[in-house]
Structures are given as structure tokens and as C-alpha cells.
Design an enzyme around this catalytic site. Structure first.
Site, mmCIF file in Angstrom:
data_model
loop_
_atom_site.group_PDB
_atom_site.id
_atom_site.type_symbol
_atom_site.label_atom_id
_atom_site.label_comp_id
_atom_site.label_asym_id
_atom_site.label_seq_id
_atom_site.Cartn_x
_atom_site.Cartn_y
_atom_site.Cartn_z
ATOM 1 N N ARG A 67 0.920 -1.070 -0.150
ATOM 2 C CA ARG A 67 -0.033 -0.049 -0.085
ATOM 3 C C ARG A 67 0.913 1.167 -0.136
ATOM 4 O O ARG A 67 0.534 2.299 -0.747
ATOM 5 C CB ARG A 67 -0.797 0.110 1.318
ATOM 6 N N ARG A 83 2.345 6.981 1.685
ATOM 7 C CA ARG A 83 2.427 7.119 3.032
ATOM 8 C C ARG A 83 3.375 6.791 3.696
ATOM 9 O O ARG A 83 3.801 5.678 3.747
ATOM 10 C CB ARG A 83 0.831 6.265 3.569
ATOM 11 N N ARG A 88 3.603 0.559 14.945
ATOM 12 C CA ARG A 88 2.127 0.853 14.881
ATOM 13 C C ARG A 88 1.683 -0.861 15.663
ATOM 14 O O ARG A 88 0.556 -0.483 16.106
ATOM 15 C CB ARG A 88 1.786 0.865 13.715
HETATM 16 P P1 AMP Z 1 -4.828 4.867 10.374
HETATM 17 O O1 AMP Z 1 -4.916 5.562 8.862
HETATM 18 O O2 AMP Z 1 -6.104 4.478 10.999
HETATM 19 O O3 AMP Z 1 -3.802 3.573 10.189
HETATM 20 O O4 AMP Z 1 -4.038 5.754 11.146
HETATM 21 C C1 AMP Z 1 -2.914 6.367 10.968
HETATM 22 C C2 AMP Z 1 -2.291 7.061 12.020
HETATM 23 O O5 AMP Z 1 -3.144 8.186 12.632
HETATM 24 C C3 AMP Z 1 -2.011 6.162 13.451
HETATM 25 O O6 AMP Z 1 -0.839 5.441 13.151
HETATM 26 C C4 AMP Z 1 -1.918 6.970 14.680
HETATM 27 O O7 AMP Z 1 -0.956 7.782 14.439
HETATM 28 C C5 AMP Z 1 -3.153 8.257 14.237
HETATM 29 N N1 AMP Z 1 -4.240 7.677 14.416
HETATM 30 C C6 AMP Z 1 -5.593 7.393 13.799
HETATM 31 N N2 AMP Z 1 -6.478 7.244 14.572
HETATM 32 C C7 AMP Z 1 -6.167 7.368 15.823
HETATM 33 C C8 AMP Z 1 -6.724 7.109 17.033
HETATM 34 N N3 AMP Z 1 -8.090 6.899 17.159
HETATM 35 N N4 AMP Z 1 -6.014 7.388 18.189
HETATM 36 C C9 AMP Z 1 -4.768 7.913 18.129
HETATM 37 N N5 AMP Z 1 -4.117 7.910 17.055
HETATM 38 C C10 AMP Z 1 -4.740 7.751 16.072
#
Ligand code: AMP
Length: 190
Positions: free
Chosen positions: A128, A134, A146
């Protein structure tokens, strides 16, 4: 009204599945990761703050994330339900979400977990990353961090939703449409 939490490790397919489910069930999709990335692209204060955490693969602090999520829900008073994708990621967030929804006479109906193992997910995320650009998908050490954040802070939510009899595990490996069907079966039986 149906409100769903889509749960799963990074790369499990939450965003992909939400895109299909939102049409099928007429739900508003809120991805906290997408909202953060949009804020980064616009250079907002929230974006600048979030970026410092996201770049390392760390979670953004709870209160910042909770306030943002609530604002997104408030923007959609006409919605017939929500898919929360990537939120909640900590117990504090899950408790805040329950309390907030209660003030609106709403509740979470189900937390659907997409299950897949970390080796498979790492492969998916690196693929991805080539397309999305990203940075947090392009570096294996960030991906590992992560997963670490997920295992430490997000995994306990399984117990949280199981305690409310709202937790449903779905095999996240297979064709996209197959996985959508598995989730739809859960929703249709709620
Ligand atoms: P994602 O797109 O859901 O993989 O999120 C990418 C990044 O955004 C994560 O690794 C966190 O740094 C941040 N992030 C997204 N959602 C949250 C959440 N609910 N709480 C804290 N950080 C978040």
C-alpha cells in the site's frame, strides 16, 4: 440507526471495507486517520500536531483525537448511522465515545474485528505504501511500532466490547467481497 466500530490492526482492511459498507447500509464513514491526514495536507494546527506522532507510528494523544471525532459526528446530524474506522484505539477513547453517544441517545451496536496476522499485514502495508506514498506504510520499523501500539493500547478493547456483548470477530483474509459478506452477515444478524 446502526453505529459500527471497525476494529483491527493496521492494514487489516478497515478503510476498504468501510467504503463498501457505508453504501450498503447508508452509513457515514469516519476514519480518524483520514481526518488527520486531511489536516496535515491543509497545514492546520491539528495536522501539525498529529504529524509529529503519526510520522513515528505512535498514537495521537487521546483528548486531541476524541475532540476531533466528536466534531466529525456533530458535522453530520442527519446521518442514519456511523462507521468508526480507526477509532476508538484506547480504552479512554472507547469510554469517551460511549459517553458522547449517550448524550445523543445513540450507542455502538457492534464492534467488528477484522483478523489477520502481522506478517500478512506487513506485506499488505508495504505494498500500500508504494501506491499511497504514506511514509508510515513504507518503513518496516514504523509498521512494527504501529503493531506495538495496537497490541499495547488497542487490543484491550476486545475485552471492553466483549463485556458489552458487542464484539464480533471476522476473518479478514480473502477476497475483498468475501470479507464484506462476512461483515454483512454480522450486521444483518444484529
Ligand atoms: P490509520 O489511517 O487508521 O492507520 O491511522 C494512521 C495514524 O493516525 C495512526 O498510526 C495514529 O498515529 C493516528 N491515529 C488514527 N486514529 C487514531 C486514534 N483513534 N487514536 C490515536 N491516533 C490515531
Amino acid at each position: 440507526m446502526i453505529n459500527l466500530v471497525l476494529f483491527g490492526k493496521p492494514g487489516a482492511g478497515k478503510g476498504t471495507q468501510a467504503e463498501f459498507l457505508k453504501t450498503q447500509y447508508n452509513l457515514k464513514h469516519i476514519s480518524t486517520g483520514d481526518v488527520f491526514r486531511y489536516n496535515i495536507s491543509q497545514g492546520t494546527d491539528l495536522g501539525n500536531l498529529a504529524k509529529s506522532y503519526m510520522d513515528k507510528g505512535d498514537l495521537v494523544p487521546d483528548q486531541v483525537t476524541i475532540d476531533m471525532l466528536q466534531a466529525e459526528v456533530e458535522k453530520n446530524p442527519e446521518a442514519s448511522g456511523f462507521i468508526f474506522d480507526g477509532f476508538p484505539r484506547t480504552t479512554a477513547q472507547a469510554q469517551a465515545l460511549d459517553a458522547f453517544l449517550q448524550t445523543k441517545s445513540m450507542q455502538i451496536n457492534a464492534c467488528v474485528a477484522l483478523e489477520a496476522d502481522e506478517d500478512e499485514l506487513t506485506k499488505r502495508l508495504l505494498e500500500r505504501g508504494k501506491i499511497s506514498g504514506r511514509s508510515d506504510d513504507q518503513d518496516e520499523s514504523k509498521i512494527r511500532n504501529r503493531f506495538q501500539e495496537y497490541n499495547d493500547k488497542t487490543a484491550p478493547l476486545k475485552d471492553f466490547y466483549q463485556g458489552q456483548n458487542k464484539f464480533y470477530a471476522v476473518d479478514g483474509i480473502g477476497e475483498i467481497a468475501e470479507v464484506t459478506n462476512r461483515i454483512a452477515t454480522v450486521i444483518d444478524n444484529l
